[in-house]
Design an enzyme around this catalytic site. Structure first.
Site, short mmCIF file in Angstrom:
data_model
loop_
_atom_site.label_atom_id
_atom_site.label_comp_id
_atom_site.label_asym_id
_atom_site.label_seq_id
_atom_site.Cartn_x
_atom_site.Cartn_y
_atom_site.Cartn_z
N GLU A 400 0.83 -1.20 0.00
CA GLU A 400 0.00 0.00 0.00
C GLU A 400 0.87 1.25 0.00
OE1 GLU A 400 -3.12 2.44 2.82
OE2 GLU A 400 -2.24 0.56 3.52
N LEU A 429 -5.56 -1.81 0.25
CA LEU A 429 -5.36 -1.65 1.69
C LEU A 429 -5.89 -2.93 2.36
CD1 LEU A 429 -6.27 1.53 3.77
CD2 LEU A 429 -6.24 -0.77 4.71
N GLU A 431 -3.86 -6.28 4.23
CA GLU A 431 -2.60 -7.00 4.49
C GLU A 431 -2.67 -8.45 4.03
OE1 GLU A 431 -2.59 -3.31 6.36
OE2 GLU A 431 -4.05 -4.92 6.72
N GLN A 453 2.53 -1.63 6.12
CA GLN A 453 2.78 -0.25 6.47
C GLN A 453 3.19 -0.03 7.93
OE1 GLN A 453 -0.34 3.00 5.72
NE2 GLN A 453 0.75 2.77 3.78
N TYR A 457 -0.24 -3.61 11.94
CA TYR A 457 -1.13 -4.10 10.89
C TYR A 457 -0.83 -5.53 10.47
CZ TYR A 457 -2.37 0.85 10.25
OH TYR A 457 -2.80 2.14 10.44
N ILE A 458 0.36 -6.02 10.76
CA ILE A 458 0.69 -7.38 10.34
C ILE A 458 -0.19 -8.39 11.07
CG2 ILE A 458 2.48 -7.92 12.06
CD1 ILE A 458 2.66 -8.74 8.32
N HIS A 502 0.47 3.08 15.24
CA HIS A 502 1.65 3.58 14.52
C HIS A 502 2.91 3.50 15.36
CE1 HIS A 502 -1.91 5.58 12.66
NE2 HIS A 502 -1.34 5.06 11.61
#
Length: 707
Positions: A400, A429, A431, A453, A457-458, A502
């Site tokens: 992404e 978007l 994963e 990203q 998110y993984i 993040h």
């Protein structure tokens, strides 16, 4: 099928050639007898897996409608498909092969005794275990890769006009992985990307004990724009054969995804331990028995004059006798009898070949030269990706925002413009789809470098690494592999941005996956060399590598204010997997760390030196496998070890470092400082839960003064 396609075996009014029809009946009968014998072996303690295909034997017709060089990723009820395809390939014995898997024999030609899987390298069947649609993203990725490999001149195991088939159950069709995979296929096709893929939903109306509404699959997938929906009765041989041929022809001719809904029945319960009378009434069970596809095929052949009842019964009994005779033999085959034998295909390693691949040059590309200017970590990764893309035609970079934008942090900036959208491209978007693209392209001969990203998110798609990528070599005994280098922006310490998505320090879910390499570079030169090593390990050994890039260090220039000491020139060196880096040779204390902990520990070491405490800093660099030999050596050099671990106290890296030292016989002083067992909040509050330099310095003074 002796060079004939299905249409050569069906006449103008839809009648199946007699010889061909009997052939399919025999494949279905073999599947049924394999189920019966598997249950008998299980009851006798001689077999270990008896989830059956009874009621799904119509998938023999699916196999017949495909070519033997069409890659297949199959539902676990696909024994009839397996038998039908394998009988077309000289030298294969599908009955023996299935039974070797049932008894976990080391001579099982696909898994080597590790699991009963439906797979065969010779038959282009990529093995799957107990899949809940987790193989669908890989199937989408493989369909995507076929055209791309042909156009880029990449050596692929399958021809350019191949069609990918993947099958799954009606319950699995509701899983987010299935929904996402179908969406990804349609999204690609909508943009004109070739997607020669047949989704086969074998709908027996049950997810173990939970019913699927009879109209649900059609309502969920029939109206999808861009998706050709076909339906067939899997208990009616001509119907499923004709529908499958239509689906395959559409996918092969137009290179588009097709959804084939095959209505089946499930006979004998979900698996060997399942008693379906506990949740199904006698009338429901009897209704399924009345639709037995094996009997349906027999009735059809008799009515068409292709065979008589006596002949079919004699064939059925003869096949049953052969299956039973084979079972009586395979139970005496040797099983895997050591841990070394079990894990042999899990993580093969050829360090000399990896080193040679890191340092080689392509015939048309001169040796890359280290740039004159020093770089940040982010710029070094960008530079190295560019050199790898230049040298190796098999490298793909995607994820992404990685293409047009160049990544959220600019790490892939300019690569798409230089190498084009076939080599560097943006994805959905999603994963699961990103990793599925990597799984499929890796099978097709590429070395994919997907980007996820953020580390947080993984976890949306961890099973694509754990259940799919990491297991393929294991369950295929090394005959299939998933080379990939998954780049992940991760860890904490971002200023002015973040929150727990993040800024995330959770690595435990990656580090406990057998065979997966986890790399965490802290500086530019290490990042360049370690990335090269990971790419070569993927190419040489099929390794699955996770390359975690500390976001807070991406653009860091200084170790101390204004010194630009954290810049470095990316090199073409090879850093062996599991080799640490040391700073200094102090004899009072060894600080063991990684990632953001490296510059923090180096600054701490500088302050400690002013206090008369002479420290060496060991950057682990590789978190799986840990650099155990380097760790033990530098621990014993000082007799005092402080682990500065930016991950959480529970389940963090420090626990494994402690274990490695103790297992290695270290008896010196040992302490650790970590981040708290907490999610990371937004803003200055993050400093209250994250490891800081003051904590490292205080712990260092304590351990030195108390020992």
């Amino acid at each position: 099928m002796d060079g004939l396609v299905v249409s050569d075996r069906i006449d103008a009014v839809g009648s199946i050639d007699a010889t061909f029809g009997v052939e399919l009946f025999e494949s279905q009968a073999a599947s049924r007898h394999l189920d019966l014998v598997a249950r008998r072996l299980g009851a006798a303690g001689q077999g270990y897996y008896s989830i059956g295909s009874s009621g799904h034997e119509g998938n023999a017709a699916v196999a017949a409608a495909l070519r033997v060089d069409d890659p297949a990723l199959l539902h676990y009820r696909s024994a009839a498909f397996f038998v039908q395809r394998c009988r077309q390939i000289p030298g294969l014995d599908p009955i023996r092969d299935v039974l070797l898997g049932v008894v976990a024999a080391a001579t099982d030609p696909i898994s080597g005794g590790r699991h009963k899987v439906i797979g065969s390298a010779a038959a282009s069947i990529i093995p799957q275990t107990s899949t809940i649609a987790s193989h669908l993203p890989r199937a989408v990725g493989l369909a995507f890769a076929l055209d791309r490999a042909a156009k880029q001149g990449i050596s692929c195991p399958w021809p350019a006009d191949a069609v990918v088939v993947c099958s799954f159950g009606d319950a699995s069709a509701n899983h987010s992985t299935a929904v996402g995979a179908v969406n990804a296929a349609l999204h690609a096709a909508h943009q004109g990307v070739p997607m020669p893929l047949v989704f086969v939903c074998e709908d027996n109306g049950l997810g173990i004990s939970v019913p699927t509404a009879p109209d649900w699959i059609e309502r969920a997938y029939g109206p999808r724009p861009g998706l050709t929906y076909l339906a067939a009765d899997g208990c009616d041989l001509p119907d499923v054969l004709g529908a499958t041929e239509d689906a395959v022809n559409l996918a092969r001719t137009w290179r588009v995804p097709v959804f084939l809904h095959v209505r089946t029945v499930r006979l004998g319960g979900h698996a060997g331990s399942d008693v379906e009378s506990a949740y199904r009434g006698p009338a429901d069970i009897a209704a399924d028995l009345a639709r037995d596809p094996l009997l349906g095929t027999a009735r059809y052949l008799i009515a068409a004059g292709a065979a008589d009842a006596g002949d079919l019964l004699e064939r059925y009994e003869r096949i049953g006798a052969r299956v039973r005779e084979t079972a009586d033999k395979v139970v005496h085959e040797a099983r895997l009898d050591s841990a070394a034998a079990v894990i042999a295909p899990l993580a093969p390693t050829h360090p000399t070949s990896i080193r040679e691949d890191v340092t080689r040059c392509s015939p048309s590309t001169p040796a890359p030269q280290a740039p004159d200017s020093r770089m940040t970590l982010a710029r070094a990764i960008n530079h190295t990706l560019g050199e790898l893309l230049t040298r190796d035609a098999d490298v793909l970079v995607f994820g992404e925002d990685v293409g047009r934008k160049g990544g959220v942090y600019g790490v892939t900036k300019g690569l798409r413009k230089h190498f084009g959208t076939r080599r560097v491209f943006d994805t959905l978007l999603d994963e699961q789809s990103i990793l599925g693209t990597a799984l499929g392209t890796g099978l097709a001969g590429f070395i994919p470098i997907p980007e996820v990203q953020y580390l947080a998110y993984i976890h949306n798609a961890a099973d694509q690494i754990r259940g799919e990528a990491a297991t393929l070599q294991f369950f295929s005994n090394g005959q299939y592999r998933n080379p990939m280098v998954v780049r992940i922006a991760g860890l904490a310490y971002q200023k002015g941005f973040g929150g727990h998505f993040h800024n995330d320090d959770s690595l435990a879910a990656l580090r406990d996956i057998p065979g997966v390499v986890v790399a965490v570079p802290a500086r530019a030169d290490d990042a360049a060399a370690m990335l090269r090593t990971c790419v070569s390990a993927a190419r040489v050994d099929g390794r699955v590598c996770v390359f975690v890039e500390p976001i807070a260090l991406y653009h860091t220039r200084d170790l101390h204010p204004g010194d630009e000491a954290w810049l470095a020139s990316p090199t073409t060196d090879h850093i062996p997997i599991g080799a640490a880096r040391t700073y200094g040779d102090g004899t009072d204390l060894t600080i063991v760390t990684f990632g953001n902990g490296v510059p923090m520990s180096l600054r701490t070491a500088n302050r400690l030196a002013a206090q008369g405490i002479h420290t060496r800093v060991l950057d682990l660099r590789w978190l799986n496998p840990l650099p155990a030999a380097d760790l033990l050596h530098h621990a014993e050099a000082t007799g005092r070890v402080l682990v500065a671990d930016e991950t959480r106290r529970s389940g963090g890296v420090s626990e494994s470092v402690f274990a490695a030292l103790i297992d290695g016989g270290y008896h010196g002083a040992l302490a650790r400082v970590t981040s708290a067992d907490s999610f990371i909040p937004l803003g200055p509050a993050a400093d209250t839960v994250l490891l800081g330099e003051s904590a490292i310095e205080a712990a260092a003074r304590r351990i030195v003064s108390s020992s």
